[in-house]
Design a protein around this motif. Structure first.
Motif, short mmCIF file in Angstrom:
data_model
loop_
_atom_site.label_atom_id
_atom_site.label_comp_id
_atom_site.label_asym_id
_atom_site.label_seq_id
_atom_site.Cartn_x
_atom_site.Cartn_y
_atom_site.Cartn_z
N SER A 175 0.82 -1.21 0.00
CA SER A 175 0.00 0.00 0.00
C SER A 175 0.85 1.27 0.00
O SER A 175 0.49 2.27 -0.63
CB SER A 175 -0.94 0.00 1.21
N ALA A 176 1.98 1.25 0.68
CA ALA A 176 2.85 2.44 0.72
C ALA A 176 3.40 2.77 -0.67
O ALA A 176 3.53 3.94 -1.04
CB ALA A 176 4.00 2.23 1.69
N VAL A 177 3.73 1.72 -1.44
CA VAL A 177 4.24 1.93 -2.80
C VAL A 177 3.12 2.44 -3.70
O VAL A 177 3.34 3.35 -4.53
CB VAL A 177 4.84 0.63 -3.36
N LYS A 178 1.92 1.88 -3.56
CA LYS A 178 0.78 2.36 -4.33
C LYS A 178 0.53 3.83 -4.07
O LYS A 178 0.33 4.63 -4.98
CB LYS A 178 -0.48 1.55 -3.97
N GLU A 179 0.52 4.19 -2.81
CA GLU A 179 0.26 5.58 -2.43
C GLU A 179 1.34 6.51 -3.00
O GLU A 179 1.04 7.59 -3.51
CB GLU A 179 0.20 5.72 -0.91
N ALA A 180 2.60 6.08 -2.91
CA ALA A 180 3.69 6.89 -3.44
C ALA A 180 3.54 7.09 -4.95
O ALA A 180 3.76 8.20 -5.46
CB ALA A 180 5.03 6.23 -3.12
N SER A 181 3.16 6.05 -5.67
CA SER A 181 3.00 6.17 -7.13
C SER A 181 1.85 7.10 -7.48
O SER A 181 1.94 7.87 -8.45
CB SER A 181 2.78 4.79 -7.76
N GLU A 182 0.78 7.03 -6.70
CA GLU A 182 -0.37 7.89 -6.96
C GLU A 182 -0.07 9.36 -6.67
O GLU A 182 -0.73 10.26 -7.21
CB GLU A 182 -1.56 7.43 -6.12
N ASN A 183 0.93 9.61 -5.83
CA ASN A 183 1.30 10.98 -5.49
C ASN A 183 2.36 11.57 -6.41
O ASN A 183 2.76 12.73 -6.24
CB ASN A 183 1.79 11.05 -4.04
N LEU A 184 2.83 10.79 -7.37
CA LEU A 184 3.74 11.34 -8.38
C LEU A 184 2.93 12.19 -9.34
O LEU A 184 1.91 11.75 -9.86
CB LEU A 184 4.44 10.20 -9.13
N SER A 185 3.38 13.41 -9.57
CA SER A 185 2.62 14.36 -10.38
C SER A 185 3.29 14.62 -11.73
O SER A 185 4.51 14.69 -11.82
CB SER A 185 2.47 15.69 -9.64
N ALA A 186 2.46 14.77 -12.74
CA ALA A 186 2.96 15.08 -14.08
C ALA A 186 1.96 15.96 -14.79
O ALA A 186 0.77 15.97 -14.46
CB ALA A 186 3.19 13.80 -14.88
#
Length: 427
Positions: free
Chosen positions: A260-271
């Protein structure tokens, strides 16, 4: 089906990875679109050819030049312009203030001289700008353009991406550029190259005959424990090695059993995302124009534009011309305007900038590019490192602009793919 090395994504980094693996590793690229090249791809509308964005090569990498130079090319001195409140200023603006009024120039130069002094440990991009350019130049040019191009406020961005992208003139240069238009070219690249035929993608052609690529293969599931990729068409492939140029959030989304921590981190990457507006004009190409220019006015949605026909006449029919505009948006700065309204807005922009008349417009083509540029917000490195470390632990190499999640130009993405290939070859 088993493949020794699976490469997800047929952009320049994936193509380079396959190219440098050569025959030593059995590798296949799987590309979700019906054409390869990614952001280096192009498209045609009748006899008009458009790249996916500006695209000119100024690489100094020997490995890239060895491939790109196999294609006949034109060479240009980059001399972009800037549109600001009815004025055209040379690039970079900070040492080309000549078109401004005397009052504006006095304010800009005084603020540049008396700009705040700060150590190199900047809190954010906004602090960096004030410290380097002073109040007037920062507030009239850099801050508005940051919101148009990056879709983010400067105070929310960090600074490690800047490198040599923004010129830092001496005070003598600022003063001279305020009094004269005869200033030297201070752009970060002194020479740029573009293929004579075939658009920017032609630079990739020497590699294309030596790579193995399957088009229309959109990956929808990745099971890293069984080293299995499933595609939208129902096909599957097992791999020994996996290289991916998919955007990190998109890759994590199709993976099985992600913490879940990796999922959350990926979702917080902005482009940012890109609305690419390509326009055909029934007027001859004006050879006196600059290849590309930046637009600072908030009233105009595009951040920059360029003339494909000035890069190569093969991009336009005889006695006609074209323009391509870039409008950026993001999750935090959405763009809800419908295509019809966007087309009308761009026609008004063309007329207000006196580039052409409404009656000259042959067509307006609008394309949506989901991933354009990485946004360097303050949480980027924490989130990116968490995601990439997870992939690394699974033996997955992530490459290219959105695989590395970095501000990579096309040549740097090329080198990213080459590096991944070398890593496998040296295992």
């Amino acid at each position: 089906m088993d493949t020794e090395t699976v490469i997800l994504g047929g952009g320049i980094s994936g193509i380079a990875a396959n190219y440098f693996l050569g025959k030593d590793k059995a590798a296949i690229i799987y590309e979700q679109r019906d054409s390869m090249g990614g952001l280096c791809d192009n498209f045609s509308i009748g006899a008009f050819k458009f790249d996916t964005g500006i695209h000119l090569s100024f690489t100094s990498f020997k490995e890239v030049r060895e491939v790109f130079d196999m294609t006949p090319y034109y060479t240009y001195s980059p001399e972009p312009m800037n549109y600001y409140k009815g004025l055209w200023l040379k690039q970079p603006i900070q040492n080309n203030l000549f078109p401004l009024t005397p009052e504006e120039k006095v304010k800009a130069v005084k603020d540049y001289i008396y700009k705040p002094v700060q150590a190199d440990d900047f809190e954010n991009y906004k602090c960096w700008l004030y410290s380097k350019y002073g109040k007037y130049i920062t507030e009239h040019f850099f801050l508005p353009y940051t919101e148009k191009y990056w879709c983010e406020r400067a105070e929310n961005m960090e600074t490690s991406w800047i490198g040599n992208r923004l010129y830092l003139p001496e005070i003598d240069e600022v003063l001279y550029g305020a009094m004269s238009s005869a200033t030297p070219n201070r752009y970060y690249a002194q020479e740029m190259r573009y293929p004579k035929e075939g658009g920017y993608k032609a630079f990739l052609k020497p590699m294309l005959s030596k790579v193995n690529i399957n088009l229309n293969k959109r990956a929808v599931k990745l099971d890293s424990s069984h080293k299995l990729v499933e595609f939208e068409d129902g096909s599957k492939v097992y791999y020994e090695n996996l290289i991916s140029s998919l955007p990190l959030p998109a890759l994590i989304k199709i993976m099985k059993d992600v913490p879940s921590a990796v999922k959350e981190a990926s979702e917080n990457l902005s482009a940012t995302s890109l609305i690419l507006i390509s326009i055909g004009l029934n007027v001859p190409q004006d050879e006196s124009k600059s290849i590309w220019f930046y637009i600072y006015d908030k009233d105009f949605l595009p951040a920059r534009a360029y003339y494909p026909g000035l890069k190569s006449k093969s991009n336009i029919p005889s006695h006609q011309s074209s323009l391509q505009f870039e409008i950026y948006y993001s999750r935090s700065k959405p763009l809800s305007m419908r295509k019809e309204a966007l087309a009308e807005h761009l026609i008004r922009v063309i007329e207000k900038l006196k580039l052409a008349n409404r009656k000259d417009v042959l067509f307006v083509d609008i394309k949506n590019i989901p991933y354009a540029n990485v946004i360097f917000d303050k949480k980027l490195y924490f989130n990116r490192n968490l995601v990439r470390q997870y992939l690394n632990n699974l033996g997955i190499q992530s490459i290219g602009r959105f695989g590395e999640w970095d501000y990579l130009w096309s040549d740097q993405s090329f080198m990213s793919g080459k590096k991944a290939a070398e890593k496998l070859l040296n295992m």
